[in-house]
Motif scaffolding. Structure first.
Motif, PDB file in Angstrom:
ATOM      1  N   SER A 122     103.755  46.203  96.507  1.00 28.51           N
ATOM      2  CA  SER A 122     103.060  47.470  96.688  1.00 28.51           C
ATOM      3  C   SER A 122     102.363  47.497  98.042  1.00 28.51           C
ATOM      4  O   SER A 122     102.206  46.467  98.707  1.00 28.51           O
ATOM      5  N   GLU A 123     101.905  48.669  98.417  1.00 33.51           N
ATOM      6  CA  GLU A 123     101.180  48.822  99.674  1.00 33.51           C
ATOM      7  C   GLU A 123      99.914  47.962  99.686  1.00 33.51           C
ATOM      8  O   GLU A 123      99.503  47.440 100.718  1.00 33.51           O
ATOM      9  N   LEU A 124      99.305  47.787  98.522  1.00 36.08           N
ATOM     10  CA  LEU A 124      98.046  47.052  98.424  1.00 36.08           C
ATOM     11  C   LEU A 124      98.245  45.536  98.418  1.00 36.08           C
ATOM     12  O   LEU A 124      97.464  44.790  99.019  1.00 36.08           O
ATOM     13  N   ARG A 135      97.732  42.744 101.225  1.00 37.31           N
ATOM     14  CA  ARG A 135      96.380  42.573 101.755  1.00 37.31           C
ATOM     15  C   ARG A 135      95.472  41.823 100.793  1.00 37.31           C
ATOM     16  O   ARG A 135      94.285  41.644 101.055  1.00 37.31           O
ATOM     17  N   VAL A 136      96.026  41.387  99.669  1.00 37.85           N
ATOM     18  CA  VAL A 136      95.235  40.700  98.652  1.00 37.85           C
ATOM     19  C   VAL A 136      95.393  39.194  98.811  1.00 37.85           C
ATOM     20  O   VAL A 136      96.504  38.684  98.971  1.00 37.85           O
ATOM     21  N   PRO A 148      91.001  57.867  93.377  1.00 41.47           N
ATOM     22  CA  PRO A 148      91.256  57.274  94.693  1.00 41.47           C
ATOM     23  C   PRO A 148      90.530  58.045  95.790  1.00 41.47           C
ATOM     24  O   PRO A 148      90.529  59.279  95.815  1.00 41.47           O
ATOM     25  N   ARG A 182      88.828  48.249  94.990  1.00 42.85           N
ATOM     26  CA  ARG A 182      89.922  48.384  95.964  1.00 42.85           C
ATOM     27  C   ARG A 182      91.276  48.483  95.280  1.00 42.85           C
ATOM     28  O   ARG A 182      92.166  49.217  95.740  1.00 42.85           O
ATOM     29  N   SER A 183      91.452  47.753  94.187  1.00 42.71           N
ATOM     30  CA  SER A 183      92.734  47.788  93.474  1.00 42.71           C
ATOM     31  C   SER A 183      93.025  49.168  92.909  1.00 42.71           C
ATOM     32  O   SER A 183      94.181  49.505  92.651  1.00 42.71           O
ATOM     33  N   ARG A 226      92.073  51.900  94.552  1.00 45.37           N
ATOM     34  CA  ARG A 226      91.977  52.773  95.729  1.00 45.37           C
ATOM     35  C   ARG A 226      90.644  53.497  95.797  1.00 45.37           C
ATOM     36  O   ARG A 226      90.530  54.592  96.355  1.00 45.37           O
TER      37      ARG A 226
END
Length: 402
Positions: A19-21, A24-25, A124, A143-144, A146
């Motif tokens: 995913s887009e997220l 960055r995790v 979000p 953040r997860s 949005r």
């Protein structure tokens, strides 16, 4: 037909991937240090696992529940006996009258509670204020989804609330404020005066207040735990999240709860059911036994025992050359490593925590895990909710650092 072909081509072009997220995790620094401590056989003061003894009545209650066949799903809001016990305890200790049928939701730990609450209340792009130093899971959860976490710095060395900073951080997108009292990682207990000032801001800007009170029974000295929900005018807009993972030393059981106005509980319960179905059934029975049978004496003794542990770790950290911040609650200590550059290798907190583990066999968490980027780099967090023999060994090793 043409629209469907365009969608198919777009899907084909994206291909397999995260995913887009997700890119960055990164793994929680707390969990990373636990893994590293296990690898080298260290004493883990990094993660708040709370491996002290489970009260017999709680353990036996869960075992009996398993044998009695309480091994299937419960209602999504939890077993009635546990909800009643939570409501009665809340009224007895906080003076807050709660309807166990409409205003209490049993959850998969306070972490599960926070996730379901955030899903139910925020969209979000919404903004939520948190106080720094903050608990990383609060930030990560928002953040997860949005949702934008906005840090508001508490003033050291006593982590005092500056209401002007709260007001300055509010925008038209702000929906809520998160209060963690007593706090992880600082052991900060918000005073009634601070909560009243915060309540005024919340009412003025029509904000929710999400209060994580998982450490409510770990309070030391003259400090007093006050829930924002008891402040005048705050009952409707306050979402209380707590649980018994820490109080009964059953962090692996995942028994938490939400107390909120009935108008919010339905949606929160829906998302909790979607995520977890229900908290583990036999463990709900064990915790209910504990709440029903362990009275005020138990909670007072729990605080006194951990106050002794607090004294032990503070003394050892000072002897090791660190400067600890004395917590009023919870069971963590943030300690400054300034002045130990010649002893601990590394230019940041993560490197120093690994150097400490290498030199002493004691695992701590980098203080930077609880701050915005570039802050907390001279701090380490230590958990003292350990069995006495393990804590004594950790203190012995820490004193050997110099």
């Amino acid at each position: 037909m043409e629209g469907a072909m365009v969608q198919a081509e777009a899907a084909k072009g994206r291909g397999l991937g995260l995913s887009e997220l997700a890119p960055r995790v990164v793994q929680s620094e707390i969990r990373a240090m636990t893994v590293e401590s296990d690898r080298v056989g260290g004493v883990n003061l990094a993660q708040g696992v709370c491996d002290t003894e489970v009260p017999d009545v709680v353990a036996e209650g869960a075992i009996k529940a398993i044998r009695d066949g309480h091994n299937i799903y419960t209602r999504l809001d939890g077993i009635p006996r546990l909800r009643r016990a939570i409501a009665e305890k809340t009224e007895r200790m906080q003076g807050l009258v709660v309807d166990p049928e409409r205003e209490v939701l049993v959850t998969s730990g306070a972490t599960g509670a926070f996730h379901a609450v955030a899903m139910a209340l925020f969209d979000p792009g919404d903004e939520v204020l948190l106080f720094e130093p903050f608990y990383g899971y609060h930030v990560g959860t928002l953040r997860s989804l949005r949702v934008v976490p906005v840090a508001v710095e508490l003033e050291g060395p006593d982590w005092k609330l500056n209401v002007d900073r709260v007001r300055a951080a509010i925008t038209p997108k702000t929906r809520a404020v998160v209060v963690n009292t007593p706090s992880n990682p600082a052991g900060k207990i918000f005073t009634r005066a601070e909560l009243e000032a915060l309540a005024e801001v919340a009412r003025e800007h029509d904000l929710f207040v999400l209060t994580d009170e998982i450490y409510e029974h770990f309070v030391y000295g003259d400090a007093k735990h006050v829930s924002p929900a008891v402040i005048e005018g705050m009952r409707e807009r306050t979402i209380v999240m707590s649980g018994y993972s820490k109080t009964f030393s059953v962090t692996g059981w995942r028994i938490g709860y939400v107390i909120a106005d009935a108008k919010w509980v339905g949606a929160i319960g829906y998302f909790h059911d979607l995520l977890y179905v229900c908290a583990p059934s036999p463990f709900q029975h064990g915790v209910a036994d504990g709440i029903e049978q362990l009275g005020q004496t138990f909670y007072a003794r729990l605080a006194l025992e951990h106050e002794v542990k607090r004294t032990m770790i503070l003394s050892a950290l000072k002897d090791a050359g660190m400067t600890p911040h004395v917590p009023d609650g919870a069971y963590y200590v943030l300690a400054s490593t300034a002045g130990l550059e010649h002893v601990l290798e590394g230019t940041n907190a993560a490197e120093r925590s690994r150097s400490l583990l290498k030199k002493t066999g004691v695992a701590a968490v980098a203080g930077s895990a609880f701050f915005r980027a570039g802050k907390g780099e001279d701090l380490l967090r230590f958990c003292f909710a350990k069995k006495d023999e393990d804590l004594e060994e950790a203190c012995r090793r820490l004193r050997g650092l110099r």
